[in-house]
Scaffold this active site. Structure first.
Site, PDB file in Angstrom:
ATOM      1  N   SER A  13     -38.205  47.898 -20.672  1.00  0.00           N
ATOM      2  CA  SER A  13     -38.658  46.664 -20.036  1.00  0.00           C
ATOM      3  C   SER A  13     -39.726  46.982 -18.999  1.00  0.00           C
ATOM      4  O   SER A  13     -39.801  48.096 -18.480  1.00  0.00           O
ATOM      5  CB  SER A  13     -37.477  45.933 -19.366  1.00  0.00           C
ATOM      6  OG  SER A  13     -36.941  46.707 -18.311  1.00  0.00           O
ATOM      7  N   GLY A  14     -40.542  45.979 -18.741  1.00  0.00           N
ATOM      8  CA  GLY A  14     -41.499  46.059 -17.655  1.00  0.00           C
ATOM      9  C   GLY A  14     -41.040  45.157 -16.530  1.00  0.00           C
ATOM     10  O   GLY A  14     -40.308  44.187 -16.741  1.00  0.00           O
ATOM     11  N   ARG A  15     -41.469  45.484 -15.318  1.00  0.00           N
ATOM     12  CA  ARG A  15     -41.051  44.693 -14.163  1.00  0.00           C
ATOM     13  C   ARG A  15     -42.207  44.574 -13.188  1.00  0.00           C
ATOM     14  O   ARG A  15     -43.062  45.454 -13.107  1.00  0.00           O
ATOM     15  CB  ARG A  15     -39.855  45.329 -13.459  1.00  0.00           C
ATOM     16  CG  ARG A  15     -38.608  45.445 -14.337  1.00  0.00           C
ATOM     17  CD  ARG A  15     -37.502  46.158 -13.611  1.00  0.00           C
ATOM     18  NE  ARG A  15     -37.942  47.477 -13.153  1.00  0.00           N
ATOM     19  CZ  ARG A  15     -37.434  48.112 -12.108  1.00  0.00           C
ATOM     20  NH1 ARG A  15     -36.481  47.544 -11.384  1.00  0.00           N
ATOM     21  NH2 ARG A  15     -37.874  49.299 -11.760  1.00  0.00           N
ATOM     22  N   GLY A  78     -45.702  59.188 -19.053  1.00  0.00           N
ATOM     23  CA  GLY A  78     -46.870  59.994 -19.358  1.00  0.00           C
ATOM     24  C   GLY A  78     -47.047  60.265 -20.839  1.00  0.00           C
ATOM     25  O   GLY A  78     -46.212  59.925 -21.665  1.00  0.00           O
ATOM     26  N   ASP A 249     -44.504  57.421 -13.773  1.00  0.00           N
ATOM     27  CA  ASP A 249     -43.338  56.826 -13.113  1.00  0.00           C
ATOM     28  C   ASP A 249     -42.444  57.875 -12.456  1.00  0.00           C
ATOM     29  O   ASP A 249     -41.897  57.651 -11.371  1.00  0.00           O
ATOM     30  CB  ASP A 249     -42.541  55.941 -14.081  1.00  0.00           C
ATOM     31  CG  ASP A 249     -42.185  56.636 -15.389  1.00  0.00           C
ATOM     32  OD1 ASP A 249     -42.412  57.859 -15.521  1.00  0.00           O
ATOM     33  OD2 ASP A 249     -41.690  55.941 -16.302  1.00  0.00           O
ATOM     34  N   GLY A 415     -31.217  54.411 -11.717  1.00  0.00           N
ATOM     35  CA  GLY A 415     -30.056  53.567 -11.988  1.00  0.00           C
ATOM     36  C   GLY A 415     -28.730  54.240 -11.760  1.00  0.00           C
ATOM     37  O   GLY A 415     -27.762  53.611 -11.319  1.00  0.00           O
TER      38      GLY A 415
END
Length: 565
Positions: A13-15, A78, A249, A415
């Site tokens: 998912s993107g946020r 990446g 990220d 998480g």
């Protein structure tokens, strides 16, 4: 009060998140979430980059509707990239690294030479290997620019072409010591050198003002600006800026480690995990390569010496297979109440790297290794959590030996940091304190690098002090009763074939990472010492042989010995 926006394109998912910074603390809020799934079209798997751009712009507009924004930054993982023409136009949708269309470096350069130069372990998903798969295609001939995925979104949001260093470091084409493109390697691989002509920038570089969907600076109601800017970009009515943050990220997450002092290990625990150390120089020894470690860029010139491991994907797939309405917290609570020191699995075994009926695979794996399978949900989740804790300890021990550092404490972010049970097990099995949080480490690192670009923070030390004040890490101390954890960890080491292969020493034949579990050891071929898949491994005093393409995250296994259930 400045408000920064983080766009994070994750594996599922993107946020879009906002961060309000009062000079002392950062308050983070998620404002938009959307699916990020690759699209299969005939011959391959592709990123849906145009759909993601639409969703990202929608999330930015939603954030702007709640107040004036200062800047925006984008993170993703990446390796993947887009090819652009001379005008910066997209030539084709980027291929997705999960699409097995590459085959490695194909003997064009030795594994060790490449590793010593770039610090990145050879693997078919790297930018270099993906580019080689395009060799001879009209697409590569037509390309004038290469943009890593975060850089592509920076271009689309700002109109400026940049190459941010941390995500470039995942390409297998960056010199790990100079931080520049490895021109000699690009030439040896026969890749077009002009693809790497654009300048490399550091995290925190301002690309330019945010452009809206119409292509004009501000002015279309999306960004909360009217296009008027002062010379320093901070005048009344100025549109938000686009900042090239630590685009990888994992690099943004590492920036958000609330490190105070001393030597610390770090674990980023999501669907997949990374475990290792932050260093000031790369480690590119043969032992580091064979142990599966990679050296990638971090904020302010740091090096992330990490190894990829499985993570909460195991728990996600268990929950999916059970089809229950129970939350993850409920399942972990059942695990906390289950008996300790039950059966263990190797989380990096190929059975556990892909979606499917993981509970059935766990049971089959246990039977194949002479263990009694877990009897219920709680015991199954306990097996997953204890096995992950063991795998993290093993990775940290290897990182210590290879880097000649001692890990005094472990920072766990992502998480997994939300689970007291998992954090406690990591502390217990590692035998060292664990500091948990922040959960939203990638977004926090993204937002605070924007604060650095805004002139409100002057160093990585100051950034991490803000993290400590804003998201106080939760401490977990290891159990004083070490013996049961050491016995269980010894079982784990024997289970995955690393007994006698401690801290990076060369394994005995049939006992290294990649050896079969104990039940099948008698049928293992005795001729070679098994190293990492895709690597040459010792067959004699000086001879090296290739053992095939990777089938696991951190070692080769004989999949014929374990037919999938």
């Amino acid at each position: 009060m400045p408000v920064y926006v983080a766009v994070d394109l994750g594996p599922e998912s993107g946020r879009v998140l906002t961060g309000e910074f009062d000079g002392e603390r950062l308050a983070v809020r998620e404002v938009h979430r959307f699916a990020n799934r690759p699209v299969r079209v005939l011959d391959g798997l592709y990123w849906d980059v145009l759909g993601l751009l639409t969703q990202a712009r929608g999330g930015i507009a939603l954030a702007a509707s709640r107040g004036r924004l200062t800047s925006v930054g984008v993170t993703a993982w990446g390796g993947d990239f887009a090819l652009l023409d001379r005008a910066g136009r997209l030539l084709a949708n980027p291929r997705h690294h999960l699409d097995p269309y590459t085959s490695g470096l194909a003997g064009l350069v030795s594994w060790q030479d490449q590793y010593e130069l770039t610090g990145v372990r050879p693997g078919p998903g790297t930018t270099a290997c993906q580019l080689l798969a395009h060799a001879g295609s009209p697409l590569l001939d037509a390309a004038d620019h290469l943009a890593m995925i975060p850089d592509l979104f920076t271009l689309w949001l700002s109109g400026e072409m940049l190459a941010e260093r941390t995500v470039a470091s995942t390409s297998q084409l960056l010199d790990a010591r100079t931080g520049r493109w490895a021109d000699s390697l690009v030439t040896r691989l026969g890749l077009p050198r002009h693809l790497f002509a654009h300048r490399l920038t550091e995290p925190g570089t301002v690309a330019g003002p945010l452009r809206g969907g119409s292509g004009e600076d501000g002015g279309d109601g999306e960004t909360g600006g009217n296009g008027r800017r002062s010379r320093n970009g901070k005048g009344p009515g100025a549109p938000p800026l686009v900042v090239a943050v630590a685009g990888h990220d994992a690099a943004s997450a590492a920036a958000a480690l609330p490190v105070s002092s001393g030597s610390v290990g770090h674990i980023s625990c999501g669907p997949r995990s990374l475990a290792g150390l932050e260093l000031d120089a790369p480690v590119t020894s043969r032992a580091a390569r064979l142990a599966g470690f990679t050296n990638e860029g971090g904020v302010m010139g740091t090096v992330r010496f990490t190894r990829a491991l499985n993570g909460l994907l195991l728990l996600q797939e268990c929950r999916r297979a059970w089809g229950v309405r129970a939350s993850y917290a409920d399942l972990v609570a059942e695990a906390a109440a289950a008996p300790a020191f039950g059966p263990l699995i190797d989380p990096g075994h190929p059975w556990f790297l892909e979606p499917g009926d993981v509970p059935a695979r766990i049971a089959a794996y246990c039977r194949s290794t002479g263990q009694v399978p877990p009897a219920d949900r709680g015991r199954t989740v306990r097996c997953v959590l204890e096995s992950l804790a063991c795998s993290y300890r093993w990775a940290l021990e290897q990182a210590e030996f290879l880097s000649d550092r001692r890990v005094e404490a472990v920072h766990l972010v992502g998480g997994g940091a939300a689970s007291d049970t998992l954090c406690g097990l990591v502390a217990d099995f590692a035998g060292r304190p664990v500091l948990a949080g922040p959960v939203e480490a990638t977004a926090v690192g993204n937002l605070l690098v924007q604060a650095m670009a805004d002139g409100r923070l002057g160093s990585l030390t100051e950034l991490r002090e803000v993290v400590r004040r804003s998201f106080r890490p939760r401490p977990f101390s290891p159990s004083a009763r070490r013996e049961p954890y050491e016995i269980a960890y010894s079982r784990y080491r024997r289970l995955i074939g690393i007994d006698g292969f401690r801290n990076g020493a060369e394994p005995e034949p049939g006992t290294g990472p990649g050896a079969r579990p104990a039940r099948h050891a008698a049928s293992a071929p005795p001729a070679v010492s098994v190293g990492l898949a895709g690597d040459p491994v010792a067959a004699g005093a000086d001879e090296e042989v290739e053992v095939g393409t990777p089938v696991g995250l951190h070692h080769m296994v004989d999949v014929e010995a374990f037919p999938a259930p």
